[in-house]
Design a protein around this motif. Structure first.
Motif, mmCIF file in Angstrom:
data_model
loop_
_atom_site.group_PDB
_atom_site.id
_atom_site.type_symbol
_atom_site.label_atom_id
_atom_site.label_comp_id
_atom_site.label_asym_id
_atom_site.label_seq_id
_atom_site.Cartn_x
_atom_site.Cartn_y
_atom_site.Cartn_z
ATOM 1 N N GLU A 292 -33.362 -68.070 7.778
ATOM 2 C CA GLU A 292 -34.625 -67.490 7.305
ATOM 3 C C GLU A 292 -35.802 -68.391 7.649
ATOM 4 O O GLU A 292 -36.913 -67.916 7.922
ATOM 5 N N TRP A 296 -39.620 -67.494 8.915
ATOM 6 C CA TRP A 296 -40.810 -67.911 8.166
ATOM 7 C C TRP A 296 -41.734 -68.750 9.042
ATOM 8 O O TRP A 296 -42.959 -68.585 9.010
ATOM 9 N N ASP A 300 -45.536 -68.202 9.829
ATOM 10 C CA ASP A 300 -46.498 -69.193 9.343
ATOM 11 C C ASP A 300 -47.484 -69.608 10.428
ATOM 12 O O ASP A 300 -48.580 -70.077 10.124
ATOM 13 N N GLY A 337 -42.774 -60.455 11.513
ATOM 14 C CA GLY A 337 -41.896 -60.493 10.350
ATOM 15 C C GLY A 337 -40.848 -59.403 10.365
ATOM 16 O O GLY A 337 -39.672 -59.645 10.052
ATOM 17 N N TYR A 376 -39.287 -59.863 4.864
ATOM 18 C CA TYR A 376 -40.053 -61.101 5.010
ATOM 19 C C TYR A 376 -41.504 -60.878 5.436
ATOM 20 O O TYR A 376 -42.371 -61.721 5.210
ATOM 21 N N CYS A 379 -44.080 -61.429 2.777
ATOM 22 C CA CYS A 379 -44.429 -62.831 2.561
ATOM 23 C C CYS A 379 -45.459 -63.291 3.596
ATOM 24 O O CYS A 379 -46.393 -64.030 3.277
ATOM 25 N N GLY A 380 -45.307 -62.843 4.844
ATOM 26 C CA GLY A 380 -46.266 -63.197 5.884
ATOM 27 C C GLY A 380 -47.662 -62.680 5.581
ATOM 28 O O GLY A 380 -48.658 -63.386 5.767
#
Length: 465
Positions: A292, A296, A300, A337, A376, A379-380
């Motif tokens: 993961e 990420w 990021d 993502g 995910y 989250c991005g």
């Protein structure tokens, strides 16, 4: 647009002018080397995990993996200061304020080293008590303590690299940190295999190469800054801490660090809950979490892109470009993502075998990846909005929102939903739920903060390129 620097000041070909011209190409040019750099950093830890998992055993794998959340908890408060460095350098660079930029750079170098030396004593002293507090199993804890203590010896060079890279990112240079990390990463992998296979060392055989590789990357960054003939050049004879720059750095960086540290507290609680399932579940979660991490890191890069591009354009008073910066990065981070997150889960059965061939370990890893990797992108989105607010100079609001939306709600989840149904699935379901709540709140906050920042800066600039 020519930056209003004094005549004769050199601009490196590695830099990116973020305040004029088309944005998408520049964002991608900025983000790709940064994503690759992050992946190389992850490979440091991945090499540790793969080598101990394959050549030492599941307990060593669990020991190395169980330290990640705790290391982040201790380190992230100080890493947050590098975000303050990035914002200030980008703003002064965009506004062409050379004196302020140089004072920020020289302050950053000294502060990074000071933070690193503080972390040596904090990490070595607190490693065992905190691992015991997390409920680390008896067959794992001694190896985990040893790994952490060796890791923290390298904190000064790790801090120097992070702060130096923040300076380079602020002016758009994400390529040279990639080259430096590639060199250090190759050394790390070679030494991992050499110490573990040839000398039959355990977790110390992967911790020592990590420190050595960090030394290499930090020295290369410092040499780059010292030998540069640009406005952000470091002159070792002029190193000093400028109080006003340190204050501004901390106003942005401390809330960012507190936010990251608080995230780590919730992750420590998650890790403690994982520990309750035993060393096999810990190993599976470690392997899944490592995969993961690559997803990420790719996302990021667009958070960092938003931070630097927003900071430069805010300094140059190109406020319309800030809106475009945020939209483009939201679009790109969502696409990356979804593709990488879902792709990683679908390839999970094969990827997890790199870490362990134990079917039970793979099963736990896949269950984690289903709940974390596939959603995910949420989250991005959340992190890009945080980067935009920090680039505008606001660090308290995203800190408060993120602490509530991610950390507080996640802790509440652990003590309510997970307590009612203590399964591995329910534990990790907390991630996508808290991300979604936080992202929705951050949309509203960004709109308000953007409006206020423009008003404080004196309204819309004439040049809306």
């Amino acid at each position: 647009m020519k930056l209003p620097f004094r005549p004769g000041v050199h601009r490196s070909s590695y830099e990116i002018d973020m305040t004029s011209g088309p944005l998408v190409g520049k964002i991608i040019r900025f983000a790709i080397p940064l994503a690759l750099s992050g992946i190389l950093q992850l490979l440091f830890n991945a090499a540790d995990i793969v080598v101990v998992g394959q050549f030492v055993g599941p307990q060593a794998l669990a020991a190395v993996g169980s330290t990640s959340a705790l290391i982040n908890l201790i380190v992230n408060l100080f890493i947050g200061l590098s975000i303050g460095v990035n914002v200030l350098v980008a703003r002064y660079y965009g506004a062409g304020q050379q004196k302020d930029l140089q004072e920020t750079v020289h302050t950053a170098v000294l502060v990074s080293l000071a933070c690193g030396f503080i972390l040596i004593f904090v990490g070595i002293g607190l490693s065992r008590p905190l691992l015991e507090l997390m409920g680390t199993p008896a067959d794992v804890i001694d190896q985990a303590v040893l790994y952490m203590r060796i890791y923290f010896v390298g904190m000064p060079v790790m801090m120097l690299y992070n702060f130096g890279s923040a300076i380079l990112r602020a002016v758009g240079d994400t390529q040279r940190p990639l080259y430096f990390l590639f060199i250090a990463g190759v050394v790390n992998v070679i030494l991992n295999l050499f110490f573990v296979i040839v000398f039959h060392m355990g977790v110390e055989g992967v911790a020592i190469p990590t420190v050595i590789s960090q030394c290499i990357s930090s020295v290369l960054v410092l040499v780059c800054l010292v030998r540069s003939d640009t406005v952000y050049r470091v002159d070792l004879k002029k190193l000093r801490i400028y109080g006003d720059k340190l204050l501004q750095m901390t106003k942005i960086g401390i809330p960012a660090g507190i936010q990251s540290a608080t995230f780590s507290i919730s992750n420590v609680l998650i890790q403690s809950s994982i520990n309750s399932f035993g060393s096999i579940a810990m190993a599976g979660s470690t392997a899944g979490g490592n995969i993961e991490g690559f997803v990420w890191t790719a996302m990021d890069a667009f958070t960092q892109s938003t931070l630097s591009f927003t900071g430069q354009n805010f300094g140059a008073k190109k406020f319309h470009r800030i809106t475009k910066v945020v939209w483009y990065n939201l679009f790109l981070v969502t696409g990356v993502g979804l593709v990488l997150g879902i792709g990683a889960y679908l390839l999970g059965p094969w990827l997890l075998q790199v870490y362990s061939t134990d079917p039970a370990v793979i099963s736990y890893g896949l269950e984690r990846m289903l709940l974390v990797c596939t959603p995910y992108a949420i989250c991005g989105i959340m992190n890009v909005l945080v980067g935009a607010m920090r680039g505008l100079g606001s660090s308290m609001t995203p800190m408060v929102v993120s602490i509530f939306g991610v950390c507080v709600l996640r802790v509440v989840w652990i003590y309510t939903v997970f307590a009612w149904e203590p399964t591995f699935f329910i534990l990790f379901l907390s991630y996508p739920v808290t991300w979604a709540v936080t992202a929705l709140i951050e949309v509203v906050c960004f709109i308000v903060i953007r409006k206020r920042a423009i008003q404080r800066a004196g309204g819309w600039a004439v040049d809306q390129d």
